[in-house]
Design a protein around this motif. Structure first.
Motif, PDB file in Angstrom:
ATOM      1  N   ARG A   1      -0.404   4.313  -2.598  1.00  0.00           N
ATOM      2  CA  ARG A   1      -0.940   5.643  -2.832  1.00  0.00           C
ATOM      3  C   ARG A   1      -0.388   6.632  -1.803  1.00  0.00           C
ATOM      4  O   ARG A   1       0.003   7.757  -2.141  1.00  0.00           O
ATOM      5  N   GLU A   2      -0.382   6.244  -0.528  1.00  0.00           N
ATOM      6  CA  GLU A   2       0.171   7.112   0.512  1.00  0.00           C
ATOM      7  C   GLU A   2       1.664   7.323   0.304  1.00  0.00           C
ATOM      8  O   GLU A   2       2.179   8.435   0.485  1.00  0.00           O
ATOM      9  N   LEU A   3       2.358   6.254  -0.078  1.00  0.00           N
ATOM     10  CA  LEU A   3       3.802   6.349  -0.271  1.00  0.00           C
ATOM     11  C   LEU A   3       4.148   7.367  -1.363  1.00  0.00           C
ATOM     12  O   LEU A   3       5.048   8.200  -1.191  1.00  0.00           O
TER      13      LEU A   3
ATOM     14  N   GLN B   1       7.944  10.045  -4.728  1.00  0.00           N
ATOM     15  CA  GLN B   1       8.751   9.083  -5.475  1.00  0.00           C
ATOM     16  C   GLN B   1       7.866   8.041  -6.145  1.00  0.00           C
ATOM     17  O   GLN B   1       6.745   7.776  -5.699  1.00  0.00           O
ATOM     18  N   LYS B   2       8.411   7.464  -7.199  1.00  0.00           N
ATOM     19  CA  LYS B   2       7.689   6.427  -7.924  1.00  0.00           C
ATOM     20  C   LYS B   2       7.728   5.128  -7.132  1.00  0.00           C
ATOM     21  O   LYS B   2       8.771   4.728  -6.612  1.00  0.00           O
ATOM     22  N   VAL B   3       6.589   4.466  -7.046  1.00  0.00           N
ATOM     23  CA  VAL B   3       6.517   3.174  -6.385  1.00  0.00           C
ATOM     24  C   VAL B   3       6.777   2.105  -7.440  1.00  0.00           C
ATOM     25  O   VAL B   3       5.951   1.870  -8.331  1.00  0.00           O
ATOM     26  N   LEU B   4       7.937   1.470  -7.340  1.00  0.00           N
ATOM     27  CA  LEU B   4       8.346   0.497  -8.355  1.00  0.00           C
ATOM     28  C   LEU B   4       7.567  -0.805  -8.252  1.00  0.00           C
ATOM     29  O   LEU B   4       7.230  -1.420  -9.273  1.00  0.00           O
ATOM     30  N   ALA B   5       7.310  -1.238  -7.031  1.00  0.00           N
ATOM     31  CA  ALA B   5       6.626  -2.528  -6.851  1.00  0.00           C
ATOM     32  C   ALA B   5       6.117  -2.625  -5.426  1.00  0.00           C
ATOM     33  O   ALA B   5       6.554  -1.901  -4.528  1.00  0.00           O
ATOM     34  N   THR B   6       5.159  -3.500  -5.249  1.00  0.00           N
ATOM     35  CA  THR B   6       4.679  -3.829  -3.907  1.00  0.00           C
ATOM     36  C   THR B   6       4.849  -5.325  -3.692  1.00  0.00           C
ATOM     37  O   THR B   6       4.538  -6.127  -4.574  1.00  0.00           O
ATOM     38  N   ILE B   7       5.329  -5.684  -2.528  1.00  0.00           N
ATOM     39  CA  ILE B   7       5.548  -7.090  -2.182  1.00  0.00           C
ATOM     40  C   ILE B   7       4.534  -7.460  -1.121  1.00  0.00           C
ATOM     41  O   ILE B   7       4.460  -6.802  -0.073  1.00  0.00           O
TER      42      ILE B   7
ATOM     43  N   LYS C   1      -4.334  -4.903  -2.665  1.00  0.00           N
ATOM     44  CA  LYS C   1      -4.060  -5.115  -4.079  1.00  0.00           C
ATOM     45  C   LYS C   1      -2.785  -4.368  -4.449  1.00  0.00           C
ATOM     46  O   LYS C   1      -2.715  -3.159  -4.338  1.00  0.00           O
ATOM     47  N   SER C   2      -1.827  -5.084  -4.894  1.00  0.00           N
ATOM     48  CA  SER C   2      -0.530  -4.460  -5.143  1.00  0.00           C
ATOM     49  C   SER C   2      -0.447  -3.799  -6.509  1.00  0.00           C
ATOM     50  O   SER C   2      -0.445  -2.589  -6.636  1.00  0.00           O
ATOM     51  N   ASN C   3      -0.389  -4.573  -7.537  1.00  0.00           N
ATOM     52  CA  ASN C   3      -0.142  -4.028  -8.870  1.00  0.00           C
ATOM     53  C   ASN C   3      -1.303  -3.194  -9.379  1.00  0.00           C
ATOM     54  O   ASN C   3      -1.128  -2.228 -10.107  1.00  0.00           O
ATOM     55  N   ALA C   4      -2.528  -3.564  -9.017  1.00  0.00           N
ATOM     56  CA  ALA C   4      -3.699  -2.825  -9.498  1.00  0.00           C
ATOM     57  C   ALA C   4      -3.682  -1.392  -9.002  1.00  0.00           C
ATOM     58  O   ALA C   4      -3.994  -0.460  -9.721  1.00  0.00           O
ATOM     59  N   GLU C   5      -3.284  -1.230  -7.757  1.00  0.00           N
ATOM     60  CA  GLU C   5      -3.280   0.122  -7.199  1.00  0.00           C
ATOM     61  C   GLU C   5      -2.160   0.946  -7.813  1.00  0.00           C
ATOM     62  O   GLU C   5      -2.326   2.130  -8.075  1.00  0.00           O
TER      63      GLU C   5
END
Length: 596
Positions: free
Chosen positions: A356-358, A364-370, A589-593
């Protein structure tokens, strides 16, 4: 919404919270289970004040005033408290009970008088005198690691207070006796002087037997008035007999008037003498009562609650440590400080920590979180790693973006870069290549990180690579697929190759790079280029410009927001197409957020 954000911040910094909480709880546990307990024995006593004036001078007329004593309620309470808490009382207590430290060293008076927590932890012995809410009730407490000794200390304080009360009573009663003695002597002298004044007045003013003289003059006045009445009928007013009787009547009246004045004066003196005698008699009676009270030493002292610590219930008399209360307090304080530390750290931390902060700060669009992974789980890439699920979403997002832009083809040349070193560029490149190869795409991973060729050292150390390709093209030599290392089905790897730092600038600015990119497009479906960090080299900007799309990797909580925004602005100025950002080492939570 806001509450959930606060909760996520707390979860993300849970280790800091746990550290602060443990820093509060662990020392408390040590105190609770390893420190010698200190017991408290308390005696409650009632020390009533006694007004000696009321007891001894009730019959004294108010005109004499009030005989002051030192036994008022507030004065008595303060006197007892001060006298019990002075050094002389502490020294006497130390001597009477032989109070010593562990090494046989006697306690100091200041140590005994200090009932603070730190002193009790160190010396385990102290006294405390407390007056309950401006009343006449006192709590006399003794502290010791030995319950029996704590009771003895409290009993000694009770004995000392009894003696102090007795001494104060004797002193106050003695003062009243002295005052009454002086007053009776003074009154006795005044009464004697009064009697002498009455006697002298009677002598000098011939005031003895005034009543008889008044009776005699009254009789003579009556006879003279009868005689003058008889003569008035027979003789004229200027007759010598009548004149003589008139003069006699005038003399008698003057004498009677003088006698009246003398009687009033004498009566006044006698009444004053009588009053003084009455006061004197009353004072003598009070003086005898005061002497009796002083001899009997009557005091108003009563023990309301006796000090005791039964062996079967010692835990209820433990003053320190109180385990349950201390642990509860430690949990409350530790939790409070932990929450304060977490949110203060979050406030001063201007790094990017969540998708969310990013997105909010970079646009920019956040493609994924690892998620955060152990080093042993990162390399070599396998299909069971949790990173593949995130990169699957990444590739899907890239293809959707390409369709939205009326470009049915997905980007074939992808540059993977980051602002700083070791943010996860190689991790994303290797795993994305593995994912695409498993999906049927002939994929090439190019290690173009000239400053730190991590993938080359992992997959193809000491083998020919990109630099050799560029050199061959420059010399018009034929280049075949022998340069590409086959890692798995449909997955190839091109290492950096042999290069020295002297040749690094030449390679980075070589005009043969476009030829390489064209060669790669003809041979592979997707080419993934792993580059150096943007803050160390300008090469990634060139590769990003020549690529179809650029993926930027950001490590959560590492670099400041301004650094990330600078990198994005520089890429845009170099006409690079930014597909989006991958947030690495994210806790939460990566994808949920992202979906939200």
């Amino acid at each position: 919404m806001e509450l959930r954000i606060y909760w996520e911040i707390l979860c993300r910094r849970r280790w800091l919270f746990a550290l602060i909480l443990s820093g509060s709880v662990i020392p408390t546990l040590i105190l609770c289970f390893f420190v010698t307990p200190v017991y408290k024995a308390t005696t409650k006593v009632l020390v009533q004040s006694q007004d000696v004036n009321i007891s001894l001078t009730t019959t004294v007329p108010s005109s004499l005033g009030r005989l002051e004593s030192s036994l008022s309620s507030n004065t008595l309470a303060k006197s007892i408290k001060v006298m019990l808490e002075n050094k002389e009382t502490a020294i006497r207590l130390i001597d009477d009970l032989q109070l010593q430290k562990q090494k046989g060293i006697p306690f100091l008076a200041t140590e005994i008088l200090n009932s603070g927590l730190i002193n009790l932890l160190m010396n385990k012995t102290a006294i405390r005198v407390k007056r309950l809410e401006e009343s006449d009730i006192f709590e006399l407490s003794g502290f010791s690691s030995d319950p029996a000794l704590a009771v003895q200390i409290s009993e000694k304080l009770t004995f000392y207070s009894l003696k102090l009360r007795e001494n104060l009573t004797r002193e106050a009663t003695g003062k009243v006796v002295d005052l009454l003695t002086k007053e009776t002597r003074r009154l006795k002298r005044i009464i004697g002087d009064s009697e002498e004044i009455i006697k002298n007045y009677q002598v000098h003013n011939m005031a003895i037997n005034l009543d008889e003289k008044a009776t005699s003059y009254t009789s003579q006045l009556s006879e003279s008035e009868l005689s003058i009445a008889k003569l008035a009928a027979e003789k004229r007013e200027d007759h010598p007999d009548i004149r003589a009787l008139l003069e006699q009547i005038t003399f008698i009246k003057r004498e009677l008037k003088d006698i009246t004045k003398k009687q009033n004066k004498l009566s006044k003196l006698q009444r004053m003498n009588t009053a003084l005698t009455a006061v004197y008699t009353s004072l003598l009676a009070d003086l005898e009562k005061a002497k009796i009270l002083k001899a009997m030493s009557i005091i108003n002292f009563m023990v309301i609650e006796k000090a005791q610590i039964p062996d079967t219930n010692k835990k209820y008399y433990r003053y320190f440590p109180k385990k349950k209360k201390m642990l509860a307090l430690a949990l409350i304080i530790g939790s409070f400080l932990g929450v304060i530390a977490v949110y203060f750290t979050e406030y001063i931390d201007d790094t990017i920590k969540s998708p969310r902060e990013l997105k909010a700060w970079t646009g920019q669009k956040v493609l994924a979180t690892i998620p955060m992974l152990k080093d042993t789980e990162m390399f070599p890439p396998t299909e069971v790693l949790p990173i593949l699920e995130a990169l699957s979403d990444l590739w899907l997002s890239i293809k959707i973006a390409a369709t939205t832009q009326e470009n049915t083809k997905y980007p074939r040349i992808l540059t993977v870069t980051s602002y700083g070193e070791k943010e996860g560029k190689s991790l994303v490149s290797a795993n994305l290549g593995l994912l695409l190869s498993k999906n049927g795409h002939k994929t090439l991973i190019v290690d173009f990180n000239l400053r730190g060729p991590f993938l080359s050292k992992l997959y193809a150390p000491d083998e020919k690579g990109l630099t050799d390709f560029i050199a061959a093209v420059a010399e018009n030599k034929k280049v075949d697929l022998q340069l590409f290392t086959l890692l798995s089905n449909n997955l190839y790897f091109l290492p950096t190759g042999s290069i020295s730092r002297a040749d690094m600038v030449k390679i980075a600015n070589s005009p043969q790079l476009p030829a390489f990119i064209e060669k790669a497009k003809n041979e592979f479906d997707v080419v993934i280029i792993d580059t150096a960090s943007l803050n160390k080299s300008r090469v990634p900007f060139f590769m990003a410009k020549e690529s179809d799309a650029t993926i930027m990797v950001v490590e959560a909580g590492r670099y400041q927001i301004e650094n990330i925004r600078w990198a994005i602005d520089e890429l845009k100025e170099n006409n690079a197409v930014i597909a989006g950002i991958v947030l690495n080492k994210f806790v939460g939570k990566s994808n949920a957020e992202i979906a939200q």
